[in-house]
Structure formats: C-alpha cells, structure tokens
Write a protein that holds these residues in place. Structure first.
Motif, PDB file in Angstrom:
ATOM      1  N   GLY A 241       0.786  -1.239   0.000  1.00  0.00           N
ATOM      2  CA  GLY A 241       0.000   0.000   0.000  1.00  0.00           C
ATOM      3  C   GLY A 241       0.809   1.276   0.000  1.00  0.00           C
ATOM      4  O   GLY A 241       0.244   2.352   0.221  1.00  0.00           O
ATOM      5  N   ASP A 242       2.107   1.215  -0.272  1.00  0.00           N
ATOM      6  CA  ASP A 242       2.956   2.410  -0.299  1.00  0.00           C
ATOM      7  C   ASP A 242       3.007   2.943  -1.730  1.00  0.00           C
ATOM      8  O   ASP A 242       3.718   2.414  -2.585  1.00  0.00           O
ATOM      9  N   THR A 243       2.259   4.016  -1.997  1.00  0.00           N
ATOM     10  CA  THR A 243       2.165   4.556  -3.356  1.00  0.00           C
ATOM     11  C   THR A 243       3.074   5.770  -3.556  1.00  0.00           C
ATOM     12  O   THR A 243       2.923   6.484  -4.545  1.00  0.00           O
ATOM     13  N   SER A 244       4.007   6.010  -2.646  1.00  0.00           N
ATOM     14  CA  SER A 244       4.830   7.214  -2.745  1.00  0.00           C
ATOM     15  C   SER A 244       5.745   7.197  -3.964  1.00  0.00           C
ATOM     16  O   SER A 244       6.220   8.248  -4.391  1.00  0.00           O
ATOM     17  N   ALA A 245       6.008   6.031  -4.541  1.00  0.00           N
ATOM     18  CA  ALA A 245       6.880   5.960  -5.711  1.00  0.00           C
ATOM     19  C   ALA A 245       6.112   6.031  -7.030  1.00  0.00           C
ATOM     20  O   ALA A 245       6.723   6.095  -8.094  1.00  0.00           O
TER      21      ALA A 245
END
Length: 810
Positions: A241-245
């Motif tokens: 769930g890490d969409t920072s990239a």
C-alpha cells in the motif's frame, strides 16, 4: 440463501448521525441527550410489550413483527446516541481553543508532532528541482504560542520542505517544528493544516514496535523501485500500500481506468495474508486455536506494516471478528459481521463517516457479499461459470461503489470493468509474491531479489493495462454531480438489478423496467445537452490534456497540468468565473500558482484559490495592497516566493523556468513590463506564458533569455497592438492562446497581433469566440486542440466541442 439485514438500518442510522454531527459539533449536546431519551423510551416500550397482558397466558404468541421493529428502533437510537456522545467527547479534544486561536491569528507557533503516515510529495517543487514539499499526517501533541505551552492531541496534516538528504520523518517519530496553522472544514478527518517554515528537528525516534516496519518498508521500496519502469514503482503499492513511488502520470492512469483500488490495502490483502497463514498452519498440522492465534498476530504485524488507513482498519477488524467467531465454534456470516464492524468503528471514530476510503471499502465489501453471487449466476446463463465469476466480482464492486465515486468525479468510467477483468487476476500474484519478498529481504536478500523479479511481471502488466485504457477515447461518461447525482445513480442501479436479477422464470418486472427506460432516455438527453452546452465538457477533453485556457472574460487564467498536479498562471478578474472553470476541469488544489503582475484582470479572482495553493510565484509588489495579497496567500498555507529569471523547478514531470523579470534590475520591474514570464517543458509540449509584456519588455526578454522555439504561447496582453514581431517569429508557436473578453472595449485582439501570428504560422485560439481551449500532446509530435465552441479559424475535425490536430514543426 436468505440475507440477514437486521443490522442494516441501525448501521445506516449510526453512519448518518456521525456524518451530520461531525460537521455541526455545536449541536451535539442537545442531540445526544435527545437520542439517549429516545433510546431509553424505546427500550421501556419494548420491555412492556413483551410482558403478558391481563387475560393472556405467559406462553401466548406475541406480535413478533412489532417487536422486531421495536428492537431495530432501540438499536438505531442507542447507536446514534453512542456516536453523538463520542462526537461530544472528542470534538473539543481534537480541536481545543488553543489550536483554533493559533490558526485564526495566523501566528507562528512551535509545535511538537508525532508522525503517523509516510511522507509523500506535496506536488509542487521549487528551486533547481532538488527541493520541494512533502505532506504527512501527524498528531499535534504540544503547542507553544506567545510564550505559553499547551499539551494537545490534534490530528493535523503537515506540509514541510523535503529533506535534501532524502531522509524523511519516520512513522512514530516525534519532531519539533515552527510554522502556521490553518483549520480545515468541519467534519474533516484532520482539524488543521500545519505549514512548516523551519527545518524540523527530531525529538524522539519511533518506538521499536513501529521501527521494524519503517525499516522493512523503506528497504522494500528501495529494492522494488530499482526494477525497470512503472512495474517497479507500482509494486510497493500493490504489496504493502505504499504509493509514494507512483509517478503522477501512472497515478492518473490508474484512477482513469478504475484500477487505483488495487494499490489500496483492504479486505483482499488481509484475506490473502490470513489464508496463507491458515494453510501453512494446516500443512504443519497445528491445532486450530494455534493457527487462529498465529493469524491474528500476523494480521497485527501486517496492519502495522501497511499502516492502519481506514480501509485497512475495516478489513483488519472484520477479519479479527471472523477468526474469533471461528475459534468460538460459531462462524459468523459476512454481511452481519460487516455491519457490526461498521457500527463499532463509527462509534469509536465518528470522523470515519466522511472518509471516502472507509466508505468505498465498506461498499465494495457489501457489493461482493450481496451482488457477486447473483450476478455470476445470471451471467453463467450465457458464458462459462469461471468467466462469469471473473466478470461478476469487479462489476459488483463497481456497482456498489459508483454512487460514492460520483461525489469525487461526476462521470461514469466506461472501461472500468474491462480494465479490472484484465488487471484483476494479476493483483493477487503481485501482492502475495511482493509481500513474501518484502518479508524475505532482511533474511534472504538473494531469494527476495528473485521474488521481486517475479512480482514485477504482474505489476508491470497492471501498469500497462492502466496506461493503455486511460488513453482510449471517451474514458468517462457525464453524470449529474452532488447529492442529486448520487440519488439518481442509486435509483438506476437498483432498478437495473431488479430487472436483471429476477431470472428467466420470474414474472417480468414491468414497472421497474419502464421507469428504468424513462430514466435512461432522460439521462441520454441530459448527457447530450451537457456536452453540447459545455457544462459537462471535461469528460470529452483529451485524457492527457496539458494546457487549458479558461474562458473568464477579459483576463488571464490558464491551467498547466501533469497528471493530478496543476499549475495556474493568473486567476482572472472574478473568483466566481475562476471557480466555475476549475470546477469544470475537476481541480480542487493548485500546486503551483503564478501571478504575473497585479492588474485586476490577473489577480481579481484570487479568493477562489486562497487556501488551495501549495506554492505561489509572484512578481515585485508595487504597493502595500500587493504585499497584503502575499500575506493572504501565505496565511492560506501557500509558500510565497518572488520569482525572477533563473528560477526553475518541476510540476510533476514538467520542468519550468522563469525567463523574466531580471532579478535586481532597476527598470521594467513592475506593472505590465515586469510580468513574470514562465516556460513549461515536458510530455511533448513546450509552452511560454507572456503575461502582459509590451513590445519593449518582449524585446528585452528576447535579448536576456532567448526562449527559442515553442509549441504554445499564451499571447501577451490579450492580443494588444503592443507586441514584438521579432519575439513571435522566434517562438514560431503552433498555437497562440488569447485570453480575451467578448465585446471588450480595448479592441483586443488587434488585427496587428493576429497578422503577426498568422505570418509566423501560429494558429490563433480566442476564448471570446471559442470558449475554453485545451491543448494535449498528439501522436508523432502533433498537438491535439480542443475548443468548447466551433472554431472560426477553419473547419473543425469534429462537431462541437471542436477538436483538431495541429501538425508538428517542419
């Protein structure tokens, strides 16, 4: 199989009560007392109704229907009363008078905060491209203002300068910062925005039970993003769930193709994790109680790793209840468990009632529980059962969520279900393999690298589907917005399901079918009128449009876009006109605002964007009124910077450069001659915005900062005669945008200017005659031009709204 809907009405009552009261906390006391009295009265009446009346033996049958209704009413009143009490207790804690006072006074404060989300780009970058702003959620734990220190506990969103070393604050860490506060709208999940104007300094590192997740998350993101293309950037979102990239372009493509839910950790991810642990426990022949305990422990660790966003919270609590009920030997049913979780979470945190992520998570789950099976059975009459199930699952979730999605974007996705059919099967593979790789990184880095390569394949496939679908024509269909649009779509959906799900043997549903036909005919005419009148024109824009000149009368307001990042050059003369244009374009926040100079037709609409701007580039102030404008922008949370030649930065993947005025020059620094001139370059379009520069200033610009060839020029001063033929000959733009009012008294645009543009092959596009104008990159280096009205400069390729292709240079 019968459905147990006994908790549906109480859950709806709790949700509505929470949604209303968090927006009007001043009324919560009276409402709470009233609801508790109603709950008590209803309970007393229910007890009395169950007591045997005179002449009735104790075992005599009673009015079961009325007792069921009374029980439902008791649950509704009790649940609503609990929510009202929770709002009354927590509202003053979340927003104490000290925080409100600091925000209203715009005073600079010293604050201690605890970080609770991964910092992500705030979408506007200033300087040489190496510095920008990030935003993250935090809890304000201590406030120091005017010599007084107050302990508080207020949820805030922090905007701060990005760390030049790349080391952003970690979840769970405590920081001391200095900045200004601005309160949010009542009912928002956070009570204020905190704009940091000094470098934060650490106070305490994260506790150990969060630090392991921070390190693992960062390590996995670094390893995944080292893989090629969009597949590597998307993989952390699919797995944890890490969409920072995720790049702005890919993010927009995922949203346009209705695939963004794949990067939101929810029930499917939790189910995969629990099923894996239960299967592993069965393989190891562990007792059921041990398997359940191990699943719960793993679920807790997974929730910490992916961060407890509302959708994760809903999924985790629902999975916990399901596991506990299995352990107790009384397996629960899906829908009652979902409704119990909804009530419990809303009572514990009423501010979830207005959270889109929570609402979409609940609706998607309800859609799968209620509709997936019936839809699959109906579809199986015309296709294989496996294919029917593959289609029914995304279709059920889409139907359930779409009424809420209308509030975010008043249009319907045309290719959402096909895109999910293509991409959906790849998501579990990327999720499972990616999560295993994440867990293996600290233990077996070599094995993890191999698993990452395997997970990259489905991730790259999903990204390719999103990019391809987002480029298809007519990706969205117009639909009424707001509450009327939600209600209308809900009615159409219910009627459609009534007609479709009755089955072949059932009596034809004549009146629902008739009503549905009438609604669809009316909506078809409505959609046609929307497109014809331009009210719903945004749905027919080129999907990858980059420049949009607003039709705001005699004045300038031009939007530059990359993905979901927006720049705005000037704001026109009227906030209402600008608000209407931004609403049409679907823009709620301005990442980069450029005010070229201080004439009213360029700054008069600024009230429409104050409080919605990340960064503002301004010219040299001419008087105290201009300085006051800067202060108002800063008080609204914008970082205000005086721009001059040599400044540069990024808006998404677009680079921008300031060409004029010259910093420190003693002449031509104010008024029209001092107009801030900015150039954007990227995604196939090079554009320049000349403000109100006159001929002398234009020649000075050409000598000092030769701009060279461009694709689009925002013509200076609405097309006045005070222009430099030499500059336009150097620019040789393919499109010249002229922001000008109908029947203006200045004679703009002048014949001289139009002749200058024609002589160098620049196509004139006028907002007075053609309305809003949109430019997008086309195939083979061409430009796609869309205008609201039929153009006067030649026969359009399509009927109104007009669209045509402008050839490439040479």
């Amino acid at each position: 199989m019968s459905l147990d809907l006994r908790l549906a009405v109480p859950a709806l009552a709790v949700w509505l009560t929470a949604g209303l009261l968090i927006g009007t906390p001043e009324a919560v006391g009276v409402v709470a007392v009233t609801l508790w009295l109603l709950a008590g009265g209803c309970t007393a009446l229910l007890v009395l109704s169950r007591m045997p009346r005179r002449g009735q033996w104790p075992g005599a049958p009673r009015a079961g229907r009325w007792q069921t209704l009374g029980g439902t009413l008791v649950l509704c009143c009790t649940g609503a009363a609990l929510v009202a009490t929770a709002v009354g207790v927590w509202a003053p804690v979340r927003l104490p008078s000290e925080v409100r006072g600091a925000a209203e006074s715009h005073a600079t404060i010293t604050a201690t905060i605890t970080v609770w989300s991964v910092p992500v780009a705030a979408k506007a970058f200033i300087g040489s491209g190496t510095s920008g702003r990030v935003r993250f959620k935090a809890t304000l734990t201590q406030l120091e203002s005017r010599g007084e220190t107050t302990p508080v506990s207020s949820p805030v969103v922090v905007f701060a300068e990005a760390s030049r070393s790349g080391a952003e604050p970690e979840i769970g860490s405590s920081l001391v910062v200095r900045g200004t506060l601005r309160t949010t709208e009542p009912g928002d999940a956070t009570v204020a925005l905190l704009f940091v104007n000094e470098t934060a300094r650490g106070v305490a590192p994260p506790p150990w039970w969060l630090q392991w997740a921070n390190e693992l998350r960062a390590r996995f993101k670094t390893a995944a993003t080292s893989l090629a293309g969009d597949g590597g950037n998307l993989l952390p979102g699919l797995a944890i769930g890490d969409t920072s990239a995720v790049s702005p372009g890919l993010d927009t493509a995922m949203k346009t193709s209705s695939l963004s839910h794949l990067t939101a950790v929810s029930g499917a991810n939790c189910a995969i994790v629990i099923a894996s642990i239960m299967l592993l426990g069965g393989y190891l022949r562990l007792r059921r109680s041990w398997r359940i305990a191990l699943s719960l422990l793993t679920l807790l660790g997974f929730t910490i790793l992916v961060t407890p966003e509302p959708s994760v919270l809903r999924s985790a609590v629902m999975a916990t209840l399901t596991l506990v009920s299995i352990g107790a030997g009384r397996p629960g049913r899906g829908l009652p468990t979902l409704l119990v979780v909804v009530i419990a979470l809303l009572v514990s945190d009423p501010w979830l009632a207005r959270n889109y992520g929570f609402a979409l998570s609940v609706l998607a789950t309800a859609g799968l529980l209620l509709l997936a099976g019936p839809l699959a059975r109906v579809l199986a009459q015309w296709m294989p059962s496996a294919l029917a199930a593959i289609i029914a699952i995304p279709l059920a979730a889409q139907l359930a969520c779409q009424p809420v999605l209308i509030l975010l974007n008043p249009s319907l996705p045309l290719y959402g279900v096909p895109a999910n059919i293509l991409a959906g099967p790849a998501a579990p593979i990327a999720t499972v393999v990616g999560l295993i790789a994440c867990l293996m990184l600290p233990l077996l880095p070599g094995v993890a690298a191999g698993l990452l390569a395997v997970a990259w394949l489905p991730s790259a496939w999903i990204a390719a589907v999103a990019q391809t679908v987002s480029m298809l024509p007519g990706t969205r269909l117009p639909w009424p917005g707001g509450a009327p649009g939600v209600l209308l779509l809900a009615v159409v959906t219910v009627l459609t399901l009534v007609v479709v799900l009755r089955g072949r043997a059932a009596t034809p549903a004549r009146w629902p079918a008739a009503v549905l036909v009438v609604l669809l005919i009316g909506l078809g005419g409505y959609a046609g009128s929307l497109i014809g009148t331009g009210i719903g024109r945004v749905v027919s824009f080129p999907p990858d449009w980059q420049i949009a000149a607003c039709d705001i009368g005699q004045g300038d307001a031009v939007v530059v876009r990359d993905g979901d990042q927006y720049g705005l050059v000037d704001v026109g003369p009227d906030p209402k006109l600008l608000s209407a244009c931004l609403g049409t374009l679907g823009i709620s926040r301005i990442n980069l605002l450029v005010l070229t100079h201080y004439d009213l037709d360029h700054i008069g609409g600024v009230d429409a964007v104050i409080g919605r701007v990340d960064t503002a580039l301004v010219g040299v102030p001419e008087n105290a009124q201009d300085v006051s404008l800067h202060e108002r922008l800063a008080a609204g949370g914008a970082a205000v910077r005086q721009a001059a030649r040599g400044d540069s930065g990024n808006l998404g993947s677009l680079t921008w450069n300031i060409l004029w005025p010259i910093r420190g020059a003693t002449t031509m620094q104010v008024g029209n001659p001092g107009s801030v001139t900015i150039m954007f370059d990227g995604r196939g379009i090079r554009s320049i915005f000349l403000g109100d520069l006159g001929q002398e200033a234009q020649d000075g610009l050409r000598r000092a900062s030769s701009p060279g060839r461009v694709d689009v020029v925002k013509v200076a001063h609405h097309g006045s005669a005070d222009q430099s033929p030499e500059l336009y000959a150097e620019l040789r733009a393919r499109v010249g945008l002229i922001s000008v009012g109908v029947k203006n008294t200045y004679g703009h645009p002048t014949e001289k200017l139009l002749n200058i543009l024609a002589s160098v092959g620049t196509l004139s596009v006028r907002t007075d005659r053609e309305g809003i104008a949109v430019v997008a990159p086309g195939p083979g280096g061409t430009l796609v031009l869309w205008t609201e009205k039929v153009a006067d400069h030649g026969p359009p390729a399509n009927p109104t709204p007009a669209a045509e292709s402008v050839g490439g240079a040479g």
